[in-house]
Design a protein around this motif. Structure first.
Motif, PDB file in Angstrom:
ATOM      1  N   HIS A   1       0.820  -1.231   0.000  1.00 48.26           N
ATOM      2  CA  HIS A   1       0.000   0.000   0.000  1.00 48.26           C
ATOM      3  C   HIS A   1       0.849   1.274   0.000  1.00 48.26           C
ATOM      4  O   HIS A   1       0.397   2.315  -0.448  1.00 48.26           O
ATOM      5  N   MET A   2       2.107   1.190   0.473  1.00 47.26           N
ATOM      6  CA  MET A   2       2.954   2.399   0.451  1.00 47.26           C
ATOM      7  C   MET A   2       3.323   2.803  -0.983  1.00 47.26           C
ATOM      8  O   MET A   2       3.605   3.969  -1.243  1.00 47.26           O
ATOM      9  N   ALA A   3       3.285   1.830  -1.902  1.00 48.15           N
ATOM     10  CA  ALA A   3       3.567   2.165  -3.315  1.00 48.15           C
ATOM     11  C   ALA A   3       2.501   3.101  -3.873  1.00 48.15           C
ATOM     12  O   ALA A   3       2.765   3.904  -4.770  1.00 48.15           O
ATOM     13  N   LEU A   4       1.276   2.996  -3.326  1.00 52.44           N
ATOM     14  CA  LEU A   4       0.152   3.769  -3.868  1.00 52.44           C
ATOM     15  C   LEU A   4       0.312   5.271  -3.651  1.00 52.44           C
ATOM     16  O   LEU A   4      -0.362   6.062  -4.278  1.00 52.44           O
ATOM     17  N   ARG A   5       1.173   5.636  -2.695  1.00 54.55           N
ATOM     18  CA  ARG A   5       1.375   7.077  -2.444  1.00 54.55           C
ATOM     19  C   ARG A   5       2.844   7.453  -2.609  1.00 54.55           C
ATOM     20  O   ARG A   5       3.294   8.456  -2.073  1.00 54.55           O
ATOM     21  N   THR A   6       3.587   6.620  -3.320  1.00 51.14           N
ATOM     22  CA  THR A   6       4.976   6.954  -3.622  1.00 51.14           C
ATOM     23  C   THR A   6       4.986   8.007  -4.725  1.00 51.14           C
ATOM     24  O   THR A   6       4.299   7.841  -5.738  1.00 51.14           O
ATOM     25  N   PRO A   7       5.717   9.132  -4.521  1.00 44.77           N
ATOM     26  CA  PRO A   7       5.681  10.188  -5.534  1.00 44.77           C
ATOM     27  C   PRO A   7       6.128   9.696  -6.902  1.00 44.77           C
ATOM     28  O   PRO A   7       6.973   8.800  -7.007  1.00 44.77           O
TER      29      PRO A   7
ATOM     30  N   PHE B   1       9.233   1.907  -6.187  1.00 45.42           N
ATOM     31  CA  PHE B   1       8.764   0.945  -5.183  1.00 45.42           C
ATOM     32  C   PHE B   1       8.738  -0.404  -5.885  1.00 45.42           C
ATOM     33  O   PHE B   1       7.947  -0.627  -6.805  1.00 45.42           O
ATOM     34  N   LEU B   2       9.657  -1.280  -5.465  1.00 45.67           N
ATOM     35  CA  LEU B   2       9.791  -2.558  -6.176  1.00 45.67           C
ATOM     36  C   LEU B   2       8.934  -3.640  -5.538  1.00 45.67           C
ATOM     37  O   LEU B   2       8.932  -3.810  -4.323  1.00 45.67           O
ATOM     38  N   ILE B   3       8.190  -4.346  -6.383  1.00 45.19           N
ATOM     39  CA  ILE B   3       7.476  -5.544  -5.930  1.00 45.19           C
ATOM     40  C   ILE B   3       7.858  -6.658  -6.891  1.00 45.19           C
ATOM     41  O   ILE B   3       7.714  -6.499  -8.112  1.00 45.19           O
ATOM     42  N   ASP B   4       8.375  -7.761  -6.336  1.00 47.25           N
ATOM     43  CA  ASP B   4       8.931  -8.843  -7.175  1.00 47.25           C
ATOM     44  C   ASP B   4       9.930  -8.289  -8.188  1.00 47.25           C
ATOM     45  O   ASP B   4       9.915  -8.674  -9.365  1.00 47.25           O
ATOM     46  N   GLY B   5      10.729  -7.343  -7.757  1.00 51.91           N
ATOM     47  CA  GLY B   5      11.779  -6.798  -8.615  1.00 51.91           C
ATOM     48  C   GLY B   5      11.284  -5.798  -9.666  1.00 51.91           C
ATOM     49  O   GLY B   5      12.073  -5.279 -10.445  1.00 51.91           O
ATOM     50  N   VAL B   6       9.972  -5.532  -9.690  1.00 51.92           N
ATOM     51  CA  VAL B   6       9.445  -4.608 -10.714  1.00 51.92           C
ATOM     52  C   VAL B   6       9.012  -3.306 -10.034  1.00 51.92           C
ATOM     53  O   VAL B   6       8.321  -3.334  -9.003  1.00 51.92           O
TER      54      VAL B   6
ATOM     55  N   PHE C   1     -10.994   0.765 -13.337  1.00 50.10           N
ATOM     56  CA  PHE C   1      -9.793   1.360 -12.751  1.00 50.10           C
ATOM     57  C   PHE C   1      -9.132   0.253 -11.935  1.00 50.10           C
ATOM     58  O   PHE C   1      -9.729  -0.292 -11.005  1.00 50.10           O
ATOM     59  N   GLU C   2      -7.906  -0.017 -12.305  1.00 49.20           N
ATOM     60  CA  GLU C   2      -7.250  -1.220 -11.803  1.00 49.20           C
ATOM     61  C   GLU C   2      -6.516  -0.977 -10.477  1.00 49.20           C
ATOM     62  O   GLU C   2      -6.003   0.111 -10.243  1.00 49.20           O
ATOM     63  N   PHE C   3      -6.450  -1.985  -9.641  1.00 54.14           N
ATOM     64  CA  PHE C   3      -5.418  -2.028  -8.610  1.00 54.14           C
ATOM     65  C   PHE C   3      -4.922  -3.470  -8.501  1.00 54.14           C
ATOM     66  O   PHE C   3      -5.214  -4.272  -9.390  1.00 54.14           O
ATOM     67  N   TRP C   4      -4.171  -3.802  -7.488  1.00 54.86           N
ATOM     68  CA  TRP C   4      -3.383  -5.029  -7.562  1.00 54.86           C
ATOM     69  C   TRP C   4      -3.536  -5.873  -6.293  1.00 54.86           C
ATOM     70  O   TRP C   4      -3.884  -5.346  -5.228  1.00 54.86           O
ATOM     71  N   ASP C   5      -3.207  -7.181  -6.423  1.00 53.97           N
ATOM     72  CA  ASP C   5      -3.446  -8.060  -5.263  1.00 53.97           C
ATOM     73  C   ASP C   5      -2.512  -7.762  -4.096  1.00 53.97           C
ATOM     74  O   ASP C   5      -2.722  -8.249  -2.986  1.00 53.97           O
ATOM     75  N   TRP C   6      -1.491  -6.946  -4.302  1.00 52.44           N
ATOM     76  CA  TRP C   6      -0.622  -6.564  -3.176  1.00 52.44           C
ATOM     77  C   TRP C   6      -1.183  -5.352  -2.403  1.00 52.44           C
ATOM     78  O   TRP C   6      -0.511  -4.801  -1.536  1.00 52.44           O
ATOM     79  N   VAL C   7      -2.421  -4.967  -2.725  1.00 49.28           N
ATOM     80  CA  VAL C   7      -3.109  -3.917  -1.941  1.00 49.28           C
ATOM     81  C   VAL C   7      -4.199  -4.596  -1.121  1.00 49.28           C
ATOM     82  O   VAL C   7      -5.163  -5.125  -1.686  1.00 49.28           O
ATOM     83  N   GLY C   8      -4.066  -4.602   0.194  1.00 50.75           N
ATOM     84  CA  GLY C   8      -5.108  -5.185   1.042  1.00 50.75           C
ATOM     85  C   GLY C   8      -6.340  -4.286   1.021  1.00 50.75           C
ATOM     86  O   GLY C   8      -6.214  -3.062   0.954  1.00 50.75           O
ATOM     87  N   GLY C   9      -7.526  -4.884   1.094  1.00 53.72           N
ATOM     88  CA  GLY C   9      -8.768  -4.096   1.061  1.00 53.72           C
ATOM     89  C   GLY C   9      -8.759  -2.964   2.075  1.00 53.72           C
ATOM     90  O   GLY C   9      -9.104  -1.821   1.765  1.00 53.72           O
TER      91      GLY C   9
END
Ligand code: F6P
Length: 502
Positions: free
Chosen positions: A57-63, A68-73, A220-228
């Motif tokens: 969730h911290m990636a969602l507000r990264t400037p 912000f890497l998740i699985d190297g991406v 509007f998409e989001f991802w499984d690494w974002v908890g509800g």
């Protein structure tokens, strides 16, 4: 015993805690490697170990432009692609460029979602009342009780209404049932072809959105690494962005990001979320308290306790450690609360004189969000009066001699933390939410539980499904699979439902 974290000032000097306890608690945090656990989350490692997922969730507000890497991406470009897509729609609605199927301006937004797909946006929408456009009203429908949708559709003109179907999984029974009913309501009045102009989806599940009949260009998409329960800074915040505009929404994200940086960098007792977590752990372990009240002295924050109920209780209402063994200590207390001063005339009696000790988080602001500041002093002084009365009480010697004397004694020593900020701006709200997100994280690390799954809601969902099947042919069958209580209650239900239907 005061921490300044961004705009938030956190005073925990009215907690029942001393320097020795603080030192020991900080030792506990080091022993549990709380700081490196936070770094693992920030590095996108799969710390949600029961589901094998990162917690991003911290990636969602990264400037924009930072990584912000998740699985190297690096996921930040994808995050901003969606934020820009949301901003385009929000701006177009606000200036009347995006219109409904009959060409009328969108004036009503109905968010259909539950849990994290409801509580976050509903709370933030109320909290940012002062920044909202007067031309657009948002409503939030969550309950599968048909009364919720009916009450919220009352008075709405479908030609001016946009429905946002918000569901991370797009499989949640309540949300899909309400979305279908809303779609029927709209299609009945404007025709099936109008659906495309009046429905958008927020989800991680493209296929299910398509199957529901919403064109994925309106998704509007989001991802499984974002908890509800951590999803309000994602696409789930679309209703808020439409109401307050993209700039204010970005300020909100900025506030969250500044608290993320504080949580990652502030050391030991200067770290606000860590200290909030340690105090809560102290209260549950040493004082054996089993509930914790959140009392904002702010009308606009009235949904904040409900929001925190999901954030904290769904995260830390667990009893199994990472190695699969049962915890030998208490984990999260029950979270509850209502705004002050209303609570003073309802439940505060018990908090002052009852047999249960309930630690409290008071939240207050120096300036009101109302244009008329007149009563804000009264509001703030009441907050101070409550925390002071709880901490210091009133002894029998201070009371006049009468038979009521023992009943008028306040024992005192009732713990509270006071969190204050100059005003409830979008940035301050972001900081406040992230403060609680990270204190919940630190609690989970120290208790050695997984704060990011929610298996505890699954059994109820399964049973609701199977009881639903039983109900479908209830009168003709014996149903030995049901326990006697459930069987009797179902019989009662079918009998009374039939009477009603006659
Ligand atoms: O059942 C609990 C839960 O999964 C929450 O964690 C979540 O916020 C809510 O249901 C709604 O889920 P969804 O956004 O997938 O509809």
């Amino acid at each position: 015993m005061t921490i300044q974290a961004g705009d938030l000032r956190i005073d925990y000097s009215k907690q029942l805690i001393d320097e020795i306890a603080i030192a020991r608690l900080l030792d506990l945090a080091s022993a549990r490697k709380a700081t490196s656990a936070f770094a693992r989350m920030a590095n996108g490692e799969p710390i949600n170990f029961t589901e094998g997922r990162a917690v991003g969730h911290m990636a969602l507000r990264t400037p924009r432009g930072e990584k912000f890497l998740i699985d190297g991406v690096d996921v930040v470009p994808a995050v901003w692609l969606v934020l820009d897509q949301m901003a385009n729609l929000a701006r177009a609605i606000r200036i009347g460029e995006f219109v409904g199927s009959t060409g009328r301006k969108i004036r009503n937004v109905v968010n259909i979602g539950i849990g994290g797909s409801d509580l976050g946006p509903a709370m933030v929408y109320e909290a940012l009342r002062g920044s909202r456009s007067p031309d657009i009203t948002c409503r939030f429908v969550s309950n599968v009780d048909p009364a919720d949708l009916e009450a919220n559709l009352a008075g709405l003109d479908p030609a001016e209404t946009l429905f946002i179907v918000a569901s991370k999984t797009f499989t949640t029974v309540e949300t899909l049932a309400n979305a279908r009913a809303a779609r029927e309501w709209l299609a009945k009045q404007l025709g099936e072809s109008a659906v495309e102009k009046h429905f958008v989806a927020l989800s991680t599940n493209t296929q299910a959105v398509r199957e529901f009949g919403i064109d994925t260009k309106n998704m509007f998409e989001f991802w499984d690494w974002v908890g509800g329960r951590f999803s309000v800074p994602s696409a789930i915040g679309l209703s808020v962005m439409i109401a307050v505009g993209p700039e204010v929404f970005f300020e909100f994200l900025g506030g969250m990001h500044s608290m993320d940086t504080h949580a990652a960098q502030a050391k030991g007792r200067a770290n606000a979320p860590l200290m909030l977590a340690l105090i809560n752990i102290w209260n549950t372990a040493a004082l054996q308290t089993s509930s914790r009240a959140i009392i904002p002295y702010s009308f606009d924050l009235r949904r904040f306790p409900a929001y925190l109920q999901q954030l904290i209780m769904e995260s830390n209402g667990k009893s199994v450690r990472s190695d699969g063994t049962r915890v030998p200590y208490a984990t999260s207390p029950v979270i509850w609360g209502e705004p002050g001063t209303n609570g003073q005339h309802a439940f505060m009696q018990l908090l002052h004189q009852g047999t249960n000790v309930v630690p409290i988080d008071f939240i207050g602001f120096a300036r009101s969000s109302a244009t008329d500041e007149a009563r804000n002093e009264l509001l703030f002084t009441n907050l101070l009066a409550q925390s002071r009365a709880l901490a210091f009480g009133r002894s029998i010697d201070e009371l006049p001699d009468s038979s009521a004397r023992p009943h008028r004694v306040f024992e005192g020593n009732r713990p509270s933390t006071t969190i204050v900020a100059p005003e409830l701006s979008a940035g301050v709200l972001g900081q406040l939410i992230a403060l609680y997100e990270h204190s919940t994280f630190f609690e989970g690390v120290i208790w050695d539980i997984n704060s990011f799954d929610q298996w505890g809601v699954e059994l109820g969902k399964e049973l609701a499904l199977s009881i639903g099947l039983t109900l479908a042919d209830f009168s003709t069958n014996d149903h030995p699979e049901l326990d006697s209580s459930t069987h009797t209650l179902l019989s009662w239900f079918t009998e009374h439902r039939q009477n009603n239907n006659q």
